[in-house]
Design a protein around this motif. Structure first.
Motif, PDB file in Angstrom:
ATOM      1  N   ALA A  91       0.779  -1.375  -0.030  1.00  0.00           N
ATOM      2  CA  ALA A  91      -0.067   0.074   0.001  1.00  0.00           C
ATOM      3  C   ALA A  91       0.836   1.250  -0.062  1.00  0.00           C
ATOM      4  N   LYS A  92       1.962   1.492   0.855  1.00  0.00           N
ATOM      5  CA  LYS A  92       2.904   2.402   0.846  1.00  0.00           C
ATOM      6  C   LYS A  92       3.627   2.604  -0.535  1.00  0.00           C
ATOM      7  N   ALA A  93       3.746   1.690  -1.226  1.00  0.00           N
ATOM      8  CA  ALA A  93       4.706   1.475  -2.414  1.00  0.00           C
ATOM      9  C   ALA A  93       3.682   1.881  -3.411  1.00  0.00           C
ATOM     10  N   ARG A  94       2.602   1.722  -3.381  1.00  0.00           N
ATOM     11  CA  ARG A  94       1.340   2.030  -4.458  1.00  0.00           C
ATOM     12  C   ARG A  94       1.108   3.735  -4.368  1.00  0.00           C
ATOM     13  N   THR A  95       1.078   3.938  -2.939  1.00  0.00           N
ATOM     14  CA  THR A  95       0.962   5.527  -2.644  1.00  0.00           C
ATOM     15  C   THR A  95       2.148   6.286  -3.033  1.00  0.00           C
ATOM     16  N   LEU A  96       3.451   5.921  -3.149  1.00  0.00           N
ATOM     17  CA  LEU A  96       4.563   6.610  -3.600  1.00  0.00           C
ATOM     18  C   LEU A  96       4.622   6.492  -4.926  1.00  0.00           C
ATOM     19  N   ILE A  97       4.172   5.535  -5.661  1.00  0.00           N
ATOM     20  CA  ILE A  97       4.246   5.455  -7.032  1.00  0.00           C
ATOM     21  C   ILE A  97       3.207   6.598  -7.938  1.00  0.00           C
TER      22      ILE A  97
END
Length: 269
Positions: free
Chosen positions: A190-196
């Motif tokens: 979830a954090k990686a998708r937000t960062l993307i």
């Protein structure tokens, strides 16, 4: 002893060393008392006189063969182990009720059976129940029915000796909860998708404070600055790297879930 055992059980292949080790284990672990061992010897080797050799022993009938095949099925001595006749009758009636209720109980609603302590009283209860199961096991037609019979008997043992059982349905609730390892990996995804999403927005020209702050945090500890000329290429590389990590984490979740499913199926079997 090995020749005598071969005559009693011609279809079982046991080495002399294995037979000796089993005999030594039974004697050292004190599973049976002296009276029970003597009783086993008399019933396994019926003879007309005390000096009869094993080769001259009379053929065993069905009951004596059962004692030899499964020594744990011998009824306990009520005077030594504390199981009296009225307790045996009560155990038999409870077992009959359990045999009627257990087959209709779904697997997910069955409580998990705890380990019981190896005390003299608990061993006596188990030995008293084992002969009662013969009738039910002989009438069993498939593995599921045999499993229900054994589970019902084990459940009755826990009730008789006073072992506390988990509440019905608690195991299902625990198994339906999200494991900690999966929640950690899903949080990373979830954090990686937000960062993307924010890096993609910054690459498209969005200069809002939150988006710029996220871009700076993504390259914290590196020599990359958001104001350099090739920042668009650096952002593309960073986004591709995050996408690869998300794919790897997804495969890890699937691999761990498959392993957990196999473990649960083996435990239920």
């Amino acid at each position: 002893m090995h020749r005598f055992f071969a005559e009693l059980e011609p279809f079982l292949s046991v080495t002399e060393q294995n037979l000796t080790d089993r005999n030594r284990y039974i004697l050292r672990s004190n599973i049976f008392g002296d009276a029970e061992l003597e009783r086993l010897r008399r019933e396994a080797v019926p003879s007309s006189n005390g000096n009869a050799m094993p080769g001259n022993a009379a053929p065993l009938d069905a009951q004596q063969t059962a004692y030899v095949d499964a020594a744990v099925n011998i009824p306990v001595n009520s005077g030594d182990d504390g199981i009296v006749s009225h307790e045996l009758e009560k155990m038999r009636s409870i077992l009959e009720e359990s045999m009627l209720e257990t087959p209709s109980m779904p697997l997910e609603n069955r409580p998990r059976l705890p380990r019981i302590t190896l005390s003299k009283r608990n061993r006596a209860v188990v030995r008293a129940l084992n002969p009662m199961l013969v009738t039910y096991l002989k009438a069993s037609h498939d593995l599921c029915e045999t499993d229900s019979i054994l589970f019902g008997a084990a459940l009755e043992v826990c009730h008789i000796i006073g072992t506390k059982l988990p509440m019905v349905g608690r195991a299902t609730q625990q198994s339906s909860a999200i494991p900690a390892w999966r929640k950690r990996i899903e949080d990373r995804i979830a954090k990686a998708r937000t960062l993307i999403g924010r890096l993609t927005s910054f690459r498209s020209g969005n200069n809002r404070l939150r988006v710029v702050r996220t871009g700076r945090m993504a390259y914290a500890g590196t020599n990359i600055s958001l104001s350099q000329q090739d920042i668009s290429q650096k952002l593309t590389e960073r986004i591709d790297d995050l996408k690869q990590k998300i794919a790897a984490w997804g495969k890890r979740i699937r691999r761990f879930s498959e392993r957990s499913r196999r473990f649960n199926q083996n435990r239920l079997f």
